[in-house]
Scaffold this motif. Structure first.
Motif, PDB file in Angstrom:
ATOM      1  N   GLY A  89       0.795  -1.221   0.000  1.00  0.00           N
ATOM      2  CA  GLY A  89       0.000   0.000   0.000  1.00  0.00           C
ATOM      3  C   GLY A  89       0.822   1.264   0.000  1.00  0.00           C
ATOM      4  O   GLY A  89       0.280   2.366   0.184  1.00  0.00           O
ATOM      5  N   ARG A  90       2.128   1.152  -0.230  1.00  0.00           N
ATOM      6  CA  ARG A  90       3.034   2.305  -0.220  1.00  0.00           C
ATOM      7  C   ARG A  90       3.691   2.454  -1.583  1.00  0.00           C
ATOM      8  O   ARG A  90       3.981   1.465  -2.261  1.00  0.00           O
ATOM      9  CB  ARG A  90       4.105   2.120   0.864  1.00  0.00           C
ATOM     10  N   GLN A  91       3.942   3.683  -1.995  1.00  0.00           N
ATOM     11  CA  GLN A  91       4.658   3.940  -3.243  1.00  0.00           C
ATOM     12  C   GLN A  91       6.163   3.728  -3.034  1.00  0.00           C
ATOM     13  O   GLN A  91       6.691   3.891  -1.939  1.00  0.00           O
ATOM     14  CB  GLN A  91       4.404   5.373  -3.719  1.00  0.00           C
ATOM     15  N   VAL A  92       6.825   3.332  -4.118  1.00  0.00           N
ATOM     16  CA  VAL A  92       8.277   3.130  -4.078  1.00  0.00           C
ATOM     17  C   VAL A  92       8.956   4.344  -4.694  1.00  0.00           C
ATOM     18  O   VAL A  92       8.573   4.801  -5.780  1.00  0.00           O
ATOM     19  CB  VAL A  92       8.691   1.858  -4.847  1.00  0.00           C
ATOM     20  N   LYS A  93       9.939   4.869  -3.995  1.00  0.00           N
ATOM     21  CA  LYS A  93      10.666   6.054  -4.468  1.00  0.00           C
ATOM     22  C   LYS A  93      12.140   5.698  -4.639  1.00  0.00           C
ATOM     23  O   LYS A  93      12.743   5.096  -3.742  1.00  0.00           O
ATOM     24  CB  LYS A  93      10.521   7.206  -3.474  1.00  0.00           C
ATOM     25  N   LEU A  94      12.717   6.067  -5.783  1.00  0.00           N
ATOM     26  CA  LEU A  94      14.130   5.804  -6.042  1.00  0.00           C
ATOM     27  C   LEU A  94      14.972   7.036  -5.720  1.00  0.00           C
ATOM     28  O   LEU A  94      14.624   8.156  -6.091  1.00  0.00           O
ATOM     29  CB  LEU A  94      14.341   5.425  -7.513  1.00  0.00           C
ATOM     30  N   LEU A  95      16.080   6.810  -5.039  1.00  0.00           N
ATOM     31  CA  LEU A  95      17.053   7.870  -4.759  1.00  0.00           C
ATOM     32  C   LEU A  95      18.346   7.470  -5.479  1.00  0.00           C
ATOM     33  O   LEU A  95      19.013   6.514  -5.077  1.00  0.00           O
ATOM     34  CB  LEU A  95      17.301   8.021  -3.262  1.00  0.00           C
ATOM     35  N   VAL A  96      18.666   8.161  -6.557  1.00  0.00           N
ATOM     36  CA  VAL A  96      19.779   7.786  -7.427  1.00  0.00           C
ATOM     37  C   VAL A  96      21.036   8.577  -7.064  1.00  0.00           C
ATOM     38  O   VAL A  96      21.001   9.811  -6.990  1.00  0.00           O
ATOM     39  CB  VAL A  96      19.409   8.025  -8.907  1.00  0.00           C
ATOM     40  N   GLU A  97      22.144   7.853  -6.844  1.00  0.00           N
ATOM     41  CA  GLU A  97      23.409   8.490  -6.490  1.00  0.00           C
ATOM     42  C   GLU A  97      24.547   7.927  -7.348  1.00  0.00           C
ATOM     43  O   GLU A  97      24.650   6.727  -7.562  1.00  0.00           O
ATOM     44  CB  GLU A  97      23.730   8.265  -5.007  1.00  0.00           C
ATOM     45  N   ASP A  98      25.408   8.820  -7.816  1.00  0.00           N
ATOM     46  CA  ASP A  98      26.525   8.461  -8.695  1.00  0.00           C
ATOM     47  C   ASP A  98      27.806   8.250  -7.885  1.00  0.00           C
ATOM     48  O   ASP A  98      28.149   9.069  -7.031  1.00  0.00           O
ATOM     49  CB  ASP A  98      26.735   9.601  -9.699  1.00  0.00           C
ATOM     50  N   ASP A  99      28.514   7.130  -8.162  1.00  0.00           N
ATOM     51  CA  ASP A  99      29.813   6.924  -7.515  1.00  0.00           C
ATOM     52  C   ASP A  99      30.958   6.833  -8.529  1.00  0.00           C
ATOM     53  O   ASP A  99      32.115   6.677  -8.155  1.00  0.00           O
ATOM     54  CB  ASP A  99      29.804   5.678  -6.619  1.00  0.00           C
ATOM     55  N   ALA A 100      30.622   6.911  -9.855  1.00  0.00           N
ATOM     56  CA  ALA A 100      31.610   6.847 -10.934  1.00  0.00           C
ATOM     57  C   ALA A 100      32.502   5.608 -10.839  1.00  0.00           C
ATOM     58  O   ALA A 100      33.580   5.567 -11.409  1.00  0.00           O
ATOM     59  CB  ALA A 100      32.468   8.113 -10.961  1.00  0.00           C
ATOM     60  N   CYS A 101      32.056   4.601 -10.109  1.00  0.00           N
ATOM     61  CA  CYS A 101      32.832   3.361  -9.894  1.00  0.00           C
ATOM     62  C   CYS A 101      34.139   3.625  -9.154  1.00  0.00           C
ATOM     63  O   CYS A 101      35.111   2.874  -9.300  1.00  0.00           O
ATOM     64  CB  CYS A 101      33.107   2.632 -11.209  1.00  0.00           C
ATOM     65  N   LYS A 102      34.169   4.673  -8.346  1.00  0.00           N
ATOM     66  CA  LYS A 102      35.366   5.008  -7.569  1.00  0.00           C
ATOM     67  C   LYS A 102      35.098   4.752  -6.088  1.00  0.00           C
ATOM     68  O   LYS A 102      34.117   5.271  -5.544  1.00  0.00           O
ATOM     69  CB  LYS A 102      35.756   6.463  -7.802  1.00  0.00           C
ATOM     70  N   PRO A 103      35.954   3.963  -5.427  1.00  0.00           N
ATOM     71  CA  PRO A 103      35.714   3.616  -4.021  1.00  0.00           C
ATOM     72  C   PRO A 103      35.513   4.817  -3.107  1.00  0.00           C
ATOM     73  O   PRO A 103      34.634   4.807  -2.238  1.00  0.00           O
ATOM     74  CB  PRO A 103      36.972   2.828  -3.642  1.00  0.00           C
ATOM     75  N   GLU A 104      36.331   5.872  -3.299  1.00  0.00           N
ATOM     76  CA  GLU A 104      36.210   7.034  -2.413  1.00  0.00           C
ATOM     77  C   GLU A 104      34.871   7.735  -2.592  1.00  0.00           C
ATOM     78  O   GLU A 104      34.275   8.233  -1.628  1.00  0.00           O
ATOM     79  CB  GLU A 104      37.367   8.013  -2.627  1.00  0.00           C
ATOM     80  N   MET A 105      34.372   7.779  -3.821  1.00  0.00           N
ATOM     81  CA  MET A 105      33.056   8.372  -4.061  1.00  0.00           C
ATOM     82  C   MET A 105      31.950   7.456  -3.559  1.00  0.00           C
ATOM     83  O   MET A 105      30.915   7.921  -3.074  1.00  0.00           O
ATOM     84  CB  MET A 105      32.862   8.654  -5.552  1.00  0.00           C
ATOM     85  N   ALA A 106      32.181   6.154  -3.652  1.00  0.00           N
ATOM     86  CA  ALA A 106      31.162   5.184  -3.220  1.00  0.00           C
ATOM     87  C   ALA A 106      30.889   5.296  -1.724  1.00  0.00           C
ATOM     88  O   ALA A 106      29.750   5.159  -1.278  1.00  0.00           O
ATOM     89  CB  ALA A 106      31.605   3.774  -3.578  1.00  0.00           C
ATOM     90  N   ALA A 107      31.934   5.529  -0.945  1.00  0.00           N
ATOM     91  CA  ALA A 107      31.757   5.685   0.505  1.00  0.00           C
ATOM     92  C   ALA A 107      30.888   6.903   0.808  1.00  0.00           C
ATOM     93  O   ALA A 107      30.002   6.855   1.673  1.00  0.00           O
ATOM     94  CB  ALA A 107      33.108   5.811   1.192  1.00  0.00           C
ATOM     95  N   ASN A 108      31.106   7.998   0.081  1.00  0.00           N
ATOM     96  CA  ASN A 108      30.292   9.199   0.269  1.00  0.00           C
ATOM     97  C   ASN A 108      28.854   8.966  -0.185  1.00  0.00           C
ATOM     98  O   ASN A 108      27.905   9.419   0.457  1.00  0.00           O
ATOM     99  CB  ASN A 108      30.894  10.368  -0.523  1.00  0.00           C
ATOM    100  N   THR A 109      28.712   8.249  -1.294  1.00  0.00           N
ATOM    101  CA  THR A 109      27.383   7.919  -1.808  1.00  0.00           C
ATOM    102  C   THR A 109      26.605   7.095  -0.783  1.00  0.00           C
ATOM    103  O   THR A 109      25.423   7.347  -0.528  1.00  0.00           O
ATOM    104  CB  THR A 109      27.516   7.130  -3.124  1.00  0.00           C
ATOM    105  N   ALA A 110      27.283   6.105  -0.198  1.00  0.00           N
ATOM    106  CA  ALA A 110      26.636   5.261   0.809  1.00  0.00           C
ATOM    107  C   ALA A 110      26.193   6.096   2.015  1.00  0.00           C
ATOM    108  O   ALA A 110      25.091   5.922   2.535  1.00  0.00           O
ATOM    109  CB  ALA A 110      27.584   4.152   1.246  1.00  0.00           C
ATOM    110  N   ALA A 111      27.066   7.001   2.449  1.00  0.00           N
ATOM    111  CA  ALA A 111      26.731   7.859   3.592  1.00  0.00           C
ATOM    112  C   ALA A 111      25.509   8.726   3.286  1.00  0.00           C
ATOM    113  O   ALA A 111      24.635   8.927   4.139  1.00  0.00           O
ATOM    114  CB  ALA A 111      27.925   8.733   3.949  1.00  0.00           C
ATOM    115  N   LYS A 112      25.424   9.224   2.048  1.00  0.00           N
ATOM    116  CA  LYS A 112      24.265  10.036   1.639  1.00  0.00           C
ATOM    117  C   LYS A 112      22.974   9.227   1.696  1.00  0.00           C
ATOM    118  O   LYS A 112      21.947   9.697   2.176  1.00  0.00           O
ATOM    119  CB  LYS A 112      24.463  10.549   0.212  1.00  0.00           C
TER     120      LYS A 112
END
Length: 395
Positions: A89-112
């Protein structure tokens, strides 16, 4: 005096009328303002009730062709589910985040995504980025399911009980490459190269181990290359000097295309085998005619599956193009995740984990569920070869 009183009375009446209008106007404004917060509260309440799913991966840079198809797959699945009333009974919402396949960006993406209070994550795409992010999700009690991160340690180490994937691991992929090189190509002197990353190096180490364990061939060169380099002539010369009759490469298409092009321009006909990081139309576009004959492992062809046919058609209709790499794996990952939430009757971490393991779901990859390690049961690899500018499955 009478005139003055008459004028004063008229003025007073007119002033009173203005005051009444002003009060009515203020009352109206107050009424509207009173409605606005209530309407805003309803919207906020509805938004708070959404099932929030993060979609993380390479959406920019050289490896965007691996990540963007996952976004589109998730969008198509979610659009269809929301049109039918959503999940629980709930709508699904996508939150899209870019990490450019770089580990350092991925950690920030995960935190976001953790800060955004997502209930689960589809992604990441590359193994290195996934390893940088998955522990952050684990600590936050968030399930993550990837369509493409194949590093075996992610499942086999036992450190990430929150991790699942709809693709087979690199040890299975490397074993297929080695068996094919030995038994189909009769290769006996094999050069094993990698891009020094978690994905590429990990796969290359498995390939080296399988070649050595076979007793039928030898590894004549084992070397890492620098990603993004313009010139790979030094390693190409080493391949020639080692008299290798096959190259097994672990890594992604930018480096693979450069190495293949330089080999072929030097007249080297050495067989070139790579992985699902190279089984991408972008490799063929970049390498051009030099891509012809290259082998690469990739997810099994399930294009005849009715759900796969429908998913591919939906992509063409929505985006006006053919789906890209890992699209069907991502479609299956999104289906499996939302099915688990529905069957669990909750977004609770433990309940969703258990549902992923116990509940089967029909996907473009076939009917799947996940084992205790998080591997999709029944999902595997096939060998492909570039023929006339297209990857074709080798029988």
């Amino acid at each position: 005096m009478k005139r003055f009183l008459h004028r004063s009375s008229s003025s007073l009446i007119f002033s009173g009328f203005l005051i009444l209008l002003l009060l009515a106007s203020l009352a109206g404004c107050a009424g509207e303002e009173g409605k606005s917060p209530a309407g805003g509260e309803k919207k906020e309440a509805a938004a708070a009730n959404d099932i929030r799913i993060g979609v993380a991966g390479a959406h920019s840079g050289d490896l965007a062709s691996y990540g963007l198809p996952t976004v589109k797959a998730a969008e198509l699945v979610v659009k269809d589910i929301n049109a039918k009333g959503g999940i629980l009974g709930r709508q699904v919402k996508l939150l899209v985040e870019d990490d450019a396949c770089k580990p350092e960006m991925a950690a920030n993406t995960a935190a976001k995504l953790v800060s955004a209070k997502v209930h689960a994550v589809i992604g990441h795409i590359c193994s290195g980025a996934t390893k940088a992010a998955i522990g952050i999700y684990k600590d936050a009690g968030i399930v993550a399911i990837t369509p493409s991160a194949t590093n075996p340690e992610l499942t086999q180490s036992g450190r990430y009980p929150n991790f699942f994937r709809t693709i087979a691991p690199d040890d299975a992929q490397a074993k297929m490459q080695v068996d094919f090189a030995l038994n189909r190509l009769n290769a006996r002197r094999i050069a094993v190269l990698h891009d020094k990353g978690d994905y590429g190096k990990g796969l290359a180490e498995f390939a080296k181990k399988f070649v050595e364990a076979s007793g039928a061939a030898e590894v004549v060169l084992f070397e890492g290359v620098t990603p993004g380099a313009v010139d790979y002539s030094a390693v190409v010369q080493k391949i020639r000097g080692a008299n290798a009759d096959a190259v097994i490469y672990g890594g992604y298409h930018p480096e693979a295309s450069s190495i293949v092009m330089q080999m072929r321009k030097k007249g080297m006909k050495t067989a070139f085998l790579s992985d699902d990081g190279v089984k991408d139309t972008t490799f063929i576009k970049v390498a051009g005619p030099y891509a012809e004959g290259v082998y690469a492992t990739g997810p099994r062809d399930t294009s005849s599956n009715p759900i796969a046919i429908a998913a591919n058609e939906a992509h063409k209709k929505a985006y006006g193009s053919e789906p890209g790499a890992f699209f069907l794996n991502a479609y299956a990952a999104t289906q499996a995740l939302l099915n688990a939430i529905e069957k669990a009757g909750s977004t609770d971490y433990e309940k969703v984990r258990q549902a992923l393991r116990s509940q089967e779901v029909e996907t473009p990859l076939g009917k799947i569920h996940f084992d205790e390690k998080g591997e999709a049961v029944g999902v595997g690899f096939a060998m492909y070869q570039v023929k006339k500018g297209v990857y074709t499955e080798v029988e």
